[in-house]
Write a protein that holds these residues in place. Structure first.
Motif, short mmCIF file in Angstrom:
data_model
loop_
_atom_site.label_atom_id
_atom_site.label_comp_id
_atom_site.label_asym_id
_atom_site.label_seq_id
_atom_site.Cartn_x
_atom_site.Cartn_y
_atom_site.Cartn_z
N ARG A 112 0.84 -1.21 0.00
CA ARG A 112 0.00 0.00 0.00
C ARG A 112 0.86 1.24 0.00
O ARG A 112 1.79 1.36 0.81
N MET A 141 -4.77 -9.12 6.71
CA MET A 141 -5.48 -7.86 6.90
C MET A 141 -6.30 -7.47 5.67
O MET A 141 -5.78 -7.40 4.55
N GLY A 200 -5.54 4.51 7.68
CA GLY A 200 -5.97 3.30 7.00
C GLY A 200 -5.65 2.02 7.75
O GLY A 200 -5.68 0.92 7.19
N GLY A 207 -2.14 -3.90 14.22
CA GLY A 207 -0.98 -3.14 13.74
C GLY A 207 -0.62 -3.56 12.33
O GLY A 207 -1.47 -4.01 11.56
N ASP A 208 0.65 -3.39 12.00
CA ASP A 208 1.12 -3.74 10.66
C ASP A 208 1.53 -5.21 10.63
O ASP A 208 2.55 -5.59 11.22
N ALA A 209 0.73 -6.02 9.96
CA ALA A 209 0.93 -7.47 10.01
C ALA A 209 2.29 -7.87 9.43
O ALA A 209 3.00 -8.72 9.99
N1 URA Z 1 -2.30 -3.36 6.81
C1 URA Z 1 -1.90 -3.83 8.02
O1 URA Z 1 -0.91 -4.58 8.12
N2 URA Z 1 -2.62 -3.48 9.10
C2 URA Z 1 -3.69 -2.70 9.04
O2 URA Z 1 -4.31 -2.41 10.08
C3 URA Z 1 -4.08 -2.21 7.78
C4 URA Z 1 -3.37 -2.56 6.68
#
Ligand code: URA
Ligand code: PRP
Length: 217
Positions: A112, A141, A200, A207-209
């Motif tokens: 993203r 996610m 977003g 969090g950020d996976a």
């Molecule tokens: N991607 C992620 O890793 N976590 C999010 O909350 C949203 C996008």
């Protein structure tokens, strides 16, 4: 019943098995180590995949037990394909393969853009002769839904018709987008969370996976 169907989103299946929900709470915790995050993600995927594969086609095959022969149920059709969305989807592949060891594995690379939140494409590889295979897209996610939408669009452009999306945590915004664009694609998730924040990210989310899985932050 451990799988909830939500009226507003008829193609969304929320798997609410107690073991799955407990493991998801552990996964979300900020204190969970990288090692535990990876192990929990695999265990959660197995529990989600058990439900998500319930419509796989079956046939019978004559087999012999030590006592007699009989027509036993077996899977039919071409081998399914597991399609992780890079990077975080990689953390779900082992779980899926432990249930379907003969499945093929494709890859799609998307990240993203931090400002626009639009998915940026960088890699796509699926098995030859994929048209009649069932694809299981996996990504922990589903936030805005942009990455999953791009993946489904690419698969359909290849002529693939049977597609299932498996995610661990989903936001209503993303689910709305996918169910509207692709009402033929069932989505299996462990949780429909509250909403996206301004950046977003899914709230409460985890969090950020990708960063948590690979230790990149
Ligand atoms: N991607 C992620 O890793 N976590 C999010 O909350 C949203 C996008
Ligand atoms: C994350 C996540 C999904 C995507 C979800 O990947 O793993 O692929 O974001 O967001 P969306 O539904 O709004 O598209 P990210 O872009 O962080 O890439 P990474 O896994 O390589 O870190």
């Amino acid at each position: 019943m451990t799988t909830k169907v939500i009226k507003k989103f008829p193609t969304l299946f929320q798997v609410r098995h107690p073991l799955l929900q407990h493991k998801l709470s552990l996964l979300r915790q900020v204190t969970t180590s990288k090692k535990d995050f990876k192990e929990l993600l695999t265990e959660i995927t197995i529990l989600l995949a058990y439900e998500a594969t319930k419509e796989l086609p079956m046939t019978t095959q004559l087999i012999r037990t030590p006592l007699e022969s009989f027509d036993a149920p077996v899977l039919s059709g071409k081998k399914p394909v597991i399609l992780p969305i890079l990077r975080a989807g990689l953390g779900m592949v082992d779980g899926l393969l432990s249930l379907i060891p003969s499945a093929r594995v494709g890859h799609i690379g998307l990240y993203r853009d931090e400002k626009t939140l639009e998915p940026q494409f960088y890699y796509f590889k699926i098995p030859k002769h994929s048209k009649n295979r069932h694809f299981f897209i996996c990504d922990p996610m589903l936030a805005t839904g942009g990455s999953s939408l791009e993946t489904i669009n690419r698969l359909k452009a290849e002529g693939i018709k049977k597609i299932t999306l498996i995610c661990v945590v989903a936001a209503p915004e993303g689910i709305k987008r996918i169910t509207k664009a692709h009402p033929d694609v069932p989505i299996y998730t462990a949780s429909l969370d509250r909403q996206l924040n301004k950046q977003g990210y899914i709230m409460p989310g985890l969090g950020d996976a990708g960063d948590r899985l690979f230790g990149t932050k």
